[in-house]
Design a protein around this motif. Structure first.
Motif, PDB file in Angstrom:
ATOM      1  N   LEU A  11      94.676 -14.368  31.186  1.00  0.00           N
ATOM      2  CA  LEU A  11      95.504 -13.437  30.419  1.00  0.00           C
ATOM      3  C   LEU A  11      95.716 -12.127  31.175  1.00  0.00           C
ATOM      4  O   LEU A  11      96.816 -11.568  31.165  1.00  0.00           O
ATOM      5  CB  LEU A  11      94.862 -13.165  29.059  1.00  0.00           C
TER       6      LEU A  11
ATOM      7  N   SER B  18     102.192  -7.900  29.452  1.00  0.00           N
ATOM      8  CA  SER B  18     101.373  -8.299  28.313  1.00  0.00           C
ATOM      9  C   SER B  18     101.232  -9.814  28.320  1.00  0.00           C
ATOM     10  O   SER B  18     101.995 -10.525  28.969  1.00  0.00           O
ATOM     11  CB  SER B  18     101.990  -7.827  26.993  1.00  0.00           C
TER      12      SER B  18
ATOM     13  N   ARG C 225      99.260 -13.177  25.663  1.00  0.00           N
ATOM     14  CA  ARG C 225      98.457 -13.510  24.492  1.00  0.00           C
ATOM     15  C   ARG C 225      98.208 -15.010  24.471  1.00  0.00           C
ATOM     16  O   ARG C 225      98.904 -15.796  25.103  1.00  0.00           O
ATOM     17  CB  ARG C 225      99.139 -13.072  23.196  1.00  0.00           C
ATOM     18  N   ASP C 226      97.175 -15.384  23.728  1.00  0.00           N
ATOM     19  CA  ASP C 226      96.836 -16.801  23.601  1.00  0.00           C
ATOM     20  C   ASP C 226      96.159 -17.011  22.260  1.00  0.00           C
ATOM     21  O   ASP C 226      95.404 -16.154  21.796  1.00  0.00           O
ATOM     22  CB  ASP C 226      95.915 -17.231  24.739  1.00  0.00           C
TER      23      ASP C 226
ATOM     24  N   ARG D 161      93.887 -14.836  17.761  1.00  0.00           N
ATOM     25  CA  ARG D 161      94.894 -14.550  18.781  1.00  0.00           C
ATOM     26  C   ARG D 161      94.366 -13.416  19.648  1.00  0.00           C
ATOM     27  O   ARG D 161      94.120 -12.306  19.165  1.00  0.00           O
ATOM     28  CB  ARG D 161      96.223 -14.165  18.146  1.00  0.00           C
TER      29      ARG D 161
ATOM     30  N   SER E  45      95.181 -10.920  22.625  1.00  0.00           N
ATOM     31  CA  SER E  45      96.319 -10.356  23.360  1.00  0.00           C
ATOM     32  C   SER E  45      95.840  -9.229  24.260  1.00  0.00           C
ATOM     33  O   SER E  45      94.825  -8.582  23.989  1.00  0.00           O
ATOM     34  CB  SER E  45      97.392  -9.841  22.387  1.00  0.00           C
TER      35      SER E  45
ATOM     36  N   HIS F  44      97.477  -5.965  26.885  1.00  0.00           N
ATOM     37  CA  HIS F  44      98.607  -5.182  27.372  1.00  0.00           C
ATOM     38  C   HIS F  44      98.140  -4.346  28.555  1.00  0.00           C
ATOM     39  O   HIS F  44      97.075  -3.716  28.495  1.00  0.00           O
ATOM     40  CB  HIS F  44      99.144  -4.246  26.276  1.00  0.00           C
TER      41      HIS F  44
ATOM     42  N   TRP G  91      92.937  -4.702  25.006  1.00  0.00           N
ATOM     43  CA  TRP G  91      92.680  -6.030  24.462  1.00  0.00           C
ATOM     44  C   TRP G  91      92.608  -5.944  22.941  1.00  0.00           C
ATOM     45  O   TRP G  91      92.025  -5.009  22.401  1.00  0.00           O
ATOM     46  CB  TRP G  91      91.352  -6.581  24.998  1.00  0.00           C
TER      47      TRP G  91
END
Length: 200
Positions: free
Chosen positions: A137, A146, A148-149, A159, A161, A163, A172
């Protein structure tokens, strides 16, 4: 996540890399400048004084740019911290090596204080092999800004994510995903748009 006050040009990064060794430029500039006063040849004296002065000016410029960059980065991180402080989801800021520098209130309640520890270690309590997930990520965020997973953890679906913040910081965020109830039957369990028609 771009920020206009944060110098991201190669000059700023170069100055920050050279800043720890700026004392050597100062010493060299002082030695060369001092040697200029010790020679009798006026041309050689001017050359040595010019070189010494240039080294001192360069050292000052490197120090100033590095300090401006550090101050701008800290200002940005403080703004991010205030923004996510009361977020309902756990949020962290970490550096490029994954070391955690800030946690919001929810992250502190859920994970405890993790200052100085890595994201991999913090997320290790939730799912297996967090290192590869964090690396993947972060690599995507470095390229795209950015990433996300959606992950399956011991506590359900989450989720994760991330940035990019400037050049070497990441935000995070871990969001719990509410699963749709599956106890219905027939049409009640179908998650498609439905239309009922009659002759009236």
């Amino acid at each position: 996540m771009a920020h206009p006050d944060l110098p991201t040009q190669p000059l700023g990064r170069t100055a920050e890399l050279l800043a720890p060794g700026v004392i050597y430029l100062v010493l060299l500039g002082g030695i060369v400048g001092g040697a200029g006063f010790a020679v009798s040849d006026h041309i050689l004296m001017l050359i040595l004084l010019s070189v010494g002065g240039s080294l001192l000016v360069l050292a000052g410029a490197i120090r100033a740019i590095s300090a401006l960059r550090a101050r701008s980065r800290q200002k940005l991180l403080d703004q991010i911290a205030r923004f996510v402080a009361h977020d309902a989801s756990p949020s962290f800021t970490a550096d490029v090596d994954g070391a955690i520098h800030f946690q919001n209130h929810v992250a502190l309640e859920r994970f405890g204080s993790r200052g100085g520890q890595t994201m991999t270690r913090a997320l290790g309590e939730l799912f297996a092999n967090p290192g590869s997930v964090v690396k993947r990520l972060q690599s995507r965020a470095e390229t795209l800004g950015s990433a996300r997973d959606d992950l399956v953890t011991r506590r359900g679906h989450v989720r994760l994510s991330v940035h990019a913040i400037g050049q070497d910081r990441y935000l995070w965020r871990l969001e719990d995903m509410v699963e749709r109830p599956s106890g219905g039957r027939g049409a009640d369990a179908i998650s498609l748009p439905m239309l009922t028609a009659s002759k009236n």
